[in-house]
Design a protein around this motif. Structure first.
Motif: not given
Lengths: 381, 190
Positions: A209-210, A212, A228-231, A261, B152-154
């Motif tokens: 997920d993105h 946390d 965390n796919f955002g990181q 994403g 990290g929030r996209v």
């Protein structure tokens, strides 16, 4: 009665509208005790589902008390406290007779590709939902069950969709002992799918997920590893690295139409409505699973086309399995698991909101504010 | 690594998993999972006591997919067809199957028309719409900034589009209405 009413994309309000009435001899009228907002309600809220009409009341996860029954109803009676599966189904058509309750052919005149769902647009039959004080429940002899005395109301509420769908997602993934299972999405369905994967013998469960705060829930509630796919630079490469470059044995898409994403995919689907859904999670599943692996799709998508990487799925020899969960079929086993302490579904509820504040609840959930995982509406609060 | 026949990281400790995770392996045997065997013919378990359910009365013409042979025995009656959006929806159902993009695109178009019709109608009701009410924006004051600062929030990359989606049609509509009024006024002056 007071009911949540859709007014257009991103806009809902509470209005007074006429009480529901018995329209078919198999109907019941249920006074709603608790109703949840589901992640898939957000697709309606954002105007993504075709034939979502202004004036409709959403809500397909609810429990309540039977207030009135039609002349043909035999299996529930006035005063019964019932949990109602999100599927509306007749119990007797070709599909229901084979356990495919979510694919019932006798309840949705608007479409043959989907069964009936409470408060989920006319594409799903045009029934008002349970985010209201009262709701019409068709085929009351078939769908609702009396809530057992030892079952907490909020556990019963989550059995009407999120838990049953999450478990079904793991079930469709055909998990065998020792599998590595990746779950895309750490919302309620993803969290329950991750928990269920362990029951089926997974050796590793990785949740992606993105957000946390949701990944923290995946670690504590679902005992999962997280990404965390955002990181990370490229989540597919990350999935490969974490599985010794083989790929996961099973991947469960618990995201659906508004997957994030990929900016272009998300905006063309969720904002411009040019696709039935943003297939980002589905494409990650196709690329992240090992060759010969299985993908289980629990995320909801609209009926229009989506830009899915089908060539990779073919070349990798994948099995794709999917359906709306036939909720009531799951209940006996899930009840055993709750009684054995394997699940405590209500632990994922983060917000309890009076019906009058439904607009705030939708925005909070939609914009992922205040660490919202699962909002529940309390009509009589 | 997948470059040899060996399964990577194949070893796992079932006892450790069982200790750590409540219920681990309880449904390892597929026979313990619901609905095994698959798609078994079992109409007796559903609670239905009819072969074909009785027909719900059709009190007003009910639109249906042309892929259906008949009106289904039960159907929803929320928000019946009306106005221009109703006419578009009626056409989508009467003319195009679910297999045609035109069916769904007409329905999506009708949804937008429906919103405009209902907004305008609301101005003549006791409960008029306004562009902000109903959006739940009040929660932004308390939680908006702090929640969006999380790493990290996209979704923050595109959330700025949400107000455009919500307010854009209002602004466009207002602009068109203003131009229309101006044109009428100029015409009257000539």
């Amino acid at each position: 009665m007071r009911a949540m009413v859709y007014r257009g994309p991103y806009k809902v309000r509470v209005e007074s509208k006429p009480d529901p009435v018995i329209e078919h001899p198999g109907d019941a009228i249920v006074r709603v005790v608790r109703a949840a907002i589901c992640g898939s309600d957000l697709h309606l809220y954002h105007g993504m589902m075709p034939d979502t009409r202004v004036g409709m009341t959403f809500g397909h996860e609810f429990i309540g008390v039977v207030e009135e029954v039609g002349p043909d109803v035999q299996n529930v009676k006035v005063g019964d406290r019932v949990m109602v599966p999100f599927n509306i189904y007749c119990g007797s058509c070709w599909f229901c007779a084979r356990g495919l309750y979510s694919n019932c052919h006798n309840v949705n005149p608007n479409a043959t590709a989907v069964g009936g769902i409470y408060g989920y647009s006319h594409t799903c039959g045009g029934y008002d939902g349970g985010q209201a004080e009262r709701v019409r429940v068709p085929f009351a002899d078939v769908g609702p069950s009396v809530i057992p005395d030892d079952l907490h109301d909020e556990d019963a509420l989550l059995m009407t969709d999120a838990l049953s769908t999450g478990y079904f997602g793991a079930q469709l993934a055909d998990i065998v002992e020792g599998d590595t299972v990746v779950v895309l999405g750490a919302g309620p369905v993803g969290l329950f799918a991750a928990r269920s994967a362990w029951l089926m013998g997974a050796a590793r469960v990785i949740v992606v997920d993105h957000l946390d705060y949701r990944l923290e829930k995946a670690r504590t509630f679902a005992h999962a590893e997280t990404i965390n796919f955002g990181q990370v630079d490229d989540v597919v490469v990350e999935m490969k690295k974490q599985t010794d470059y083989l790929g996961a044995d099973r991947v469960i898409d618990a995201v659906g139409a508004e997957a994030d994403g990929n900016f272009t995919q998300h905006v063309t689907a969720a904002k411009l409505k040019l696709q039935g859904g943003s297939p980002v999670a589905l494409n990650w599943a196709i690329d992240g699973v090992r060759k010969g692996g299985t993908i289980s799709v629990m995320g909801a998508y609209g009926p229009l086309f989506s830009a899915v990487k089908f060539g990779d799925a073919m070349n990798k020899g994948l099995t794709l399995r999917m359906n709306q969960a036939p909720v009531k079929r799951q209940w006996p086993r899930l009840l055993e698991h709750i009684r054995n302490g394997y699940f405590s579904p209500r632990d994922i509820i983060t917000h309890r909101v009076p019906l009058e504040h439904v607009a705030e609840a939708y925005h909070l959930f939609s914009a992922k504010l205040d660490d919202c995982v699962k909002p529940v509406i309390v009509p009589d609060a | 690594m997948p470059y040899t026949a060996n399964t990577p990281s194949a070893a796992f400790d079932a006892d450790e998993l069982r200790r750590r995770i409540p219920g681990w392996g309880a449904d390892r045997d597929p026979a313990d999972r619901p609905a095994v065997p698959r798609e078994r013919y079992a109409p007796e378990v559903t609670g239905a006591h009819w072969e074909l359910p009785p027909q719900q009365p059709e009190l007003r013409p009910r639109e249906r997919s042309i892929e259906h042979a008949r009106l289904t025995p039960a159907f929803g009656t929320s928000a019946p067809l009306k106005g221009a959006s109703g006419a578009i929806r009626r056409l989508a159902y009467a003319r195009y199957s679910e297999g045609r993009a035109a069916h769904w695109l007409l329905l999506m178009g009708a949804d937008r028309v429906d919103v405009v019709e209902n907004h305008v109608a609301s101005w003549f009701s006791k409960n008029p719409d306004n562009p902000v009410m109903g959006t739940g924006l009040s929660t932004e004051k308390t939680y908006g900034a702090s929640s969006r600062r999380r790493p990290g929030r996209v979704d923050v990359k595109h959330q700025w589009l949400d107000p455009v989606v919500v307010a854009g049609p209002w602004l466009l509509g207002g602009w068109a209405a203003l131009r229309g009024v101006r044109r009428v006024v100029r015409g009257a002056r000539r």
